[in-house]
Scaffold this motif. Structure first.
Motif, short mmCIF file in Angstrom:
data_model
loop_
_atom_site.label_atom_id
_atom_site.label_comp_id
_atom_site.label_asym_id
_atom_site.label_seq_id
_atom_site.Cartn_x
_atom_site.Cartn_y
_atom_site.Cartn_z
N UNK A 110 0.83 -1.20 0.00
CA UNK A 110 0.00 0.00 0.00
C UNK A 110 0.88 1.26 0.00
N UNK A 111 0.60 2.15 -0.95
CA UNK A 111 1.23 3.46 -0.99
C UNK A 111 0.13 4.50 -0.77
N UNK A 112 0.27 5.32 0.25
CA UNK A 112 -0.70 6.37 0.55
C UNK A 112 -0.21 7.68 -0.03
N UNK A 113 -1.05 8.32 -0.82
CA UNK A 113 -0.70 9.62 -1.41
C UNK A 113 -1.76 10.64 -1.03
N UNK A 114 -1.39 11.90 -1.09
CA UNK A 114 -2.35 12.95 -0.82
C UNK A 114 -3.44 12.95 -1.88
N UNK A 115 -4.63 13.35 -1.49
CA UNK A 115 -5.74 13.47 -2.43
C UNK A 115 -6.38 14.84 -2.27
N UNK A 116 -6.22 15.74 -3.29
CA UNK A 116 -5.69 15.51 -4.63
C UNK A 116 -4.16 15.44 -4.66
N UNK A 117 -3.64 14.96 -5.81
CA UNK A 117 -2.20 14.74 -5.92
C UNK A 117 -1.82 14.76 -7.41
N UNK A 118 -0.54 14.88 -7.67
CA UNK A 118 -0.02 14.86 -9.03
C UNK A 118 -0.31 13.48 -9.64
N UNK A 119 -1.05 13.39 -10.75
CA UNK A 119 -1.48 12.08 -11.27
C UNK A 119 -0.34 11.13 -11.61
N UNK A 120 0.79 11.66 -12.09
CA UNK A 120 1.88 10.75 -12.48
C UNK A 120 2.46 10.00 -11.29
N UNK A 121 2.35 10.57 -10.10
CA UNK A 121 2.81 9.85 -8.91
C UNK A 121 1.92 8.62 -8.70
N UNK A 122 0.62 8.84 -8.80
CA UNK A 122 -0.32 7.73 -8.64
C UNK A 122 -0.07 6.65 -9.69
N UNK A 123 0.07 7.06 -10.96
CA UNK A 123 0.26 6.08 -12.02
C UNK A 123 1.59 5.35 -11.90
N UNK A 124 2.63 6.06 -11.45
CA UNK A 124 3.94 5.42 -11.30
C UNK A 124 3.88 4.28 -10.29
N UNK A 125 3.34 4.56 -9.10
CA UNK A 125 3.31 3.51 -8.08
C UNK A 125 2.37 2.37 -8.48
N UNK A 126 1.30 2.70 -9.18
CA UNK A 126 0.42 1.63 -9.67
C UNK A 126 1.15 0.75 -10.67
N UNK A 127 1.98 1.35 -11.52
CA UNK A 127 2.71 0.57 -12.52
C UNK A 127 3.69 -0.40 -11.87
N UNK A 128 4.10 -0.10 -10.63
CA UNK A 128 5.00 -0.97 -9.90
C UNK A 128 4.26 -2.05 -9.12
N UNK A 129 2.94 -2.11 -9.29
CA UNK A 129 2.15 -3.15 -8.63
C UNK A 129 1.63 -2.77 -7.27
N UNK A 130 1.77 -1.49 -6.89
CA UNK A 130 1.32 -1.07 -5.56
C UNK A 130 -0.18 -0.81 -5.55
N UNK A 131 -0.77 -0.93 -4.38
CA UNK A 131 -2.15 -0.52 -4.15
C UNK A 131 -2.11 0.93 -3.67
#
Length: 483
Positions: free
Chosen positions: A203-224
Motif C-alpha cells: 500500500x502506498x498512501x498519497x495525498x488526495x488531490x495529488x499529481x497524477x503521475x505519482x499515482x500512475x507510477x506507483x500503480x505501474x510498480x504493482x502497488x495498491x
C-alpha cells in the motif's frame, strides 16, 4: 533490406524498395543509397542494383538527379498505403498495470495557450541560456569527457556535494554527497524508491488531490495506491491505512491545493510512520520560491529515525527539459537505490551534470533563483489581489505564499471543469482541481503564474472571469428551469 536465395535478386531489391516507398518508410525526396554502396552491402553486382533503380524510375516511384543520385519522388506521397499488420501466432499484450495509463497527445506538450495559467511551468524565456550554453560547451570538451566510460550511477561526486550544500542552505536539509543520487527528475527518483521498497500489493498512501503521475507510477510498480484526503493543515494522518508501506507527501507546498503541512501535523505523521515502520517520501518540488512567512522545517530535518526520503528537482528553478533531479537517501537505502539507478539507465548524462555543477559553483543558480523569485512574486501578488477582490463572489482563495501556482475553490454549483474548458476556448490554459483528485470532492481552479508574463495577467483573468460568470449564469438558468 535482405535477400533470399539466388534468383531474381534485382526483383527482390525493386519490390522491397517499392514497398518501403508506398508504406511511407521512405519519405518523398529521401535519397536512395548509392548503387555501389548498396551492392556492397547486399553482396550483389552493381548492375543488379542499377537495374532495380531503373525499374523504380520507370514506375514513377523514384527520380534520377544528375550528379546527385536517385531520390523518392515527391508525388508518391499520394499513393501511400497503410502497412499491413504483422501476422503472429499469438497477440502480445502489456501487463495489466499499464493498460489504463494514458499518455497525453503530442499537442499537449507543444500547443501552449496564448495565456498560460497551467501550474508548475517555469518561465523559460528568462533562463540564462548563454551561460548554460558556455557551461555545456565546456562539459563536451575532450578533457571533460575523459575516457568516455560510464560514470558512477549515483552521479558526479562534485555535483552531489554541491547539491548537498545547496539544499542545506536553501532548505535546511542536512545531508552529504554520500546521501545524494542524481536522477532524471523527481519521477525517476520515485521510481527508484518504489523499486527498492515495494512488493506487489503493498500500500502506498498519497495525498488526495495529488499529481497524477505519482499515482500512475506507483500503480505501474504493482502497488495498491490509496488517496488520503487533505485539509487546511495538510495530509489527514488519522485517515492513513494501517497497512501502508510508503506515504508520499508535498508538505512545504501541497500539490495542487497549495497549503503547507502544519508543524503539528508533521510531527503526527512522523510519529505515526515510526510506530508502523513506514517510509515517508518528501517531495519538495518548488519551495525555492517563497514570498512571505517563515518556512517550516522539512520533514527530513525533524525526522529523528531517518525514515524520510527527500526528493527534489531543478525543473522548476531552471528548465523542465533538462530533467535533472535527485534523491537524498537515508544511509541504509543508499546502496540499493544506487543499484536501482544502475540497472535502470546506469547514470544520468554526464555533460548535463557537469554543466549544472558549474552553474551552482559559479553562483548562477542562486542568482537565477533570486531573479525568478522577484518575477514570480509580482505575478503571485497580482493574481491573489485580483482573486480576492474581483473574484470574491466566485472563488475562495486557498492561502499560499510558495511556488508557481495558487488555487481557489469555486462556489457551489459552479462546474470548474466546464469553466476551464470555456477559458481554454478563449485562449486561457487553466486546470480544475478535479483533474488531480481521486474520486469526488470539492472543486476549484489552479492558477499558475510561472509561464505567463506579468503584463498578461490582468487580461488572462478578465477572460477567466467571463468564463466563470458564463458558467454561473448557465447554472442559474438550470436551477430556474427545475424550480
Amino acid at each position: 533490406m535482405s535477400l533470399t536465395g539466388r534468383g531474381d535478386l534485382g526483383g527482390q531489391i525493386y519490390r522491397q524498395i517499392k514497398d518501403a516507398v508506398l508504406d511511407g518508410r521512405l519519405a518523398p525526396g529521401q535519397p536512395l543509397p548509392p548503387s555501389r554502396e548498396l551492392a556492397r552491402r547486399l553482396a550483389v553486382s552493381r548492375n543488379t542494383v542499377t537495374g532495380a533503380y531503373d525499374r523504380l524510375v520507370a514506375d514513377g516511384l523514384a527520380e534520377s538527379r544528375v550528379g546527385a543520385g536517385i531520390f523518392v519522388r515527391a508525388m508518391v506521397a499520394r499513393q501511400r498505403r497503410r502497412p499491413a499488420a504483422p501476422t503472429s501466432v499469438a497477440v502480445v499484450h502489456p501487463s495489466p498495470s499499464w493498460v489504463d495509463i494514458r499518455v497525453p497527445t503530442p499537442g499537449f506538450f507543444t500547443d501552449a495557450p496564448p495565456y498560460d495559467l497551467r501550474p508548475g511551468i517555469p518561465d523559460v524565456r528568462l533562463f540564462p541560456y548563454e551561460a548554460w550554453r558556455r557551461l555545456t560547451s565546456q562539459a563536451f570538451r575532450a578533457s571533460s569527457i575523459g575516457t568516455g566510460m560510464p560514470i558512477d550511477p549515483a552521479g558526479l561526486p562534485a555535483l552531489r556535494a554541491a547539491i548537498a550544500r545547496h539544499i542545506g542552505v536553501s532548505r535546511a536539509v542536512r545531508v552529504t554527497a554520500d546521501n545524494i543520487i542524481i536522477t532524471q527528475g523527481i519521477q525517476q527518483a520515485l521510481d527508484l524508491v518504489g523499486r527498492v521498497l515495494l512488493r506487489p500489493g503493498d500500500c502506498v498512501a498519497i495525498e488526495n488531490p495529488c499529481y497524477p503521475l505519482v499515482r500512475e507510477l506507483f500503480r505501474s510498480l504493482g502497488a495498491d495506491v490509496v488517496g488520503v484526503d487533505v485539509d487546511s493543515e495538510g495530509l489527514r494522518v488519522d485517515l492513513l491505512p494501517d497497512r501502508t508501506r510508503i506515504v508520499y507527501v508535498t508538505p512545504s507546498h501541497q500539490f495542487p491545493l497549495g497549503m503547507p503541512m502544519s508543524a503539528q501535523r508533521r510531527r503526527a505523521l512522523l510519529e505515526w510512520a515510526s510506530s508502523r515502520d513506514v517510509v515517508v517520501i518528501e517531495d519538495d518540488y518548488d519551495t525555492e520560491f517563497r514570498y512571505g512567512g517563515r518556512p517550516l522545517e522539512p520533514l527530513h530535518s525533524i525526522d529523528p529515525a531517518g525514515r524520510v526520503i527527500y526528493v527534489g528537482t531543478f525543473s522548476k528553478v531552471m528548465l523542465p527539459v533538462l530533467r535533472i533531479g535527485f534523491v537524498a537517501a537515508p544511509a541504509p537505502l543508499f546502496a540499493a537505490l544506487r543499484a536501482a539507478k544502475y540497472v535502470t539507465d546506469w547514470h544520468s548524462p554526464q555533460p548535463a551534470q557537469a554543466a549544472l555543477l558549474g552553474f551552482i559553483e559559479e553562483g548562477m543558480l542562486a542568482k537565477h533563483i533570486r531573479r525568478m523569485r522577484r518575477e514570480y512574486q509580482a505575478r503571485h501578488d497580482r493574481i491573489v489581489e485580483l482573486l480576492t477582490t474581483r473574484f470574491a463572489d466566485l472563488l475562495t482563495v486557498i492561502p499560499s505564499a510558495v511556488g508557481l501556482h495558487v488555487s481557489a475553490w469555486t462556489q457551489p454549483g459552479v462546474d470548474a471543469a466546464a469553466v476551464a474548458a470555456h477559458a481554454r476556448a478563449d485562449g486561457v490554459g487553466i486546470f480544475p482541481i478535479s483533474r488531480y483528485r481521486m474520486g469526488d470532492g470539492p472543486d476549484g481552479l489552479i492558477v499558475g503564474y510561472g509561464a505567463i508574463a506579468a503584463t498578461d495577467v490582468d487580461h488572462a483573468l478578465d477572460l477567466l472571469h467571463t468564463a466563470l460568470e458564463r458558467n454561473r449564469a448557465t447554472a442559474q438558468r438550470s436551477r430556474d428551469c427545475h424550480a
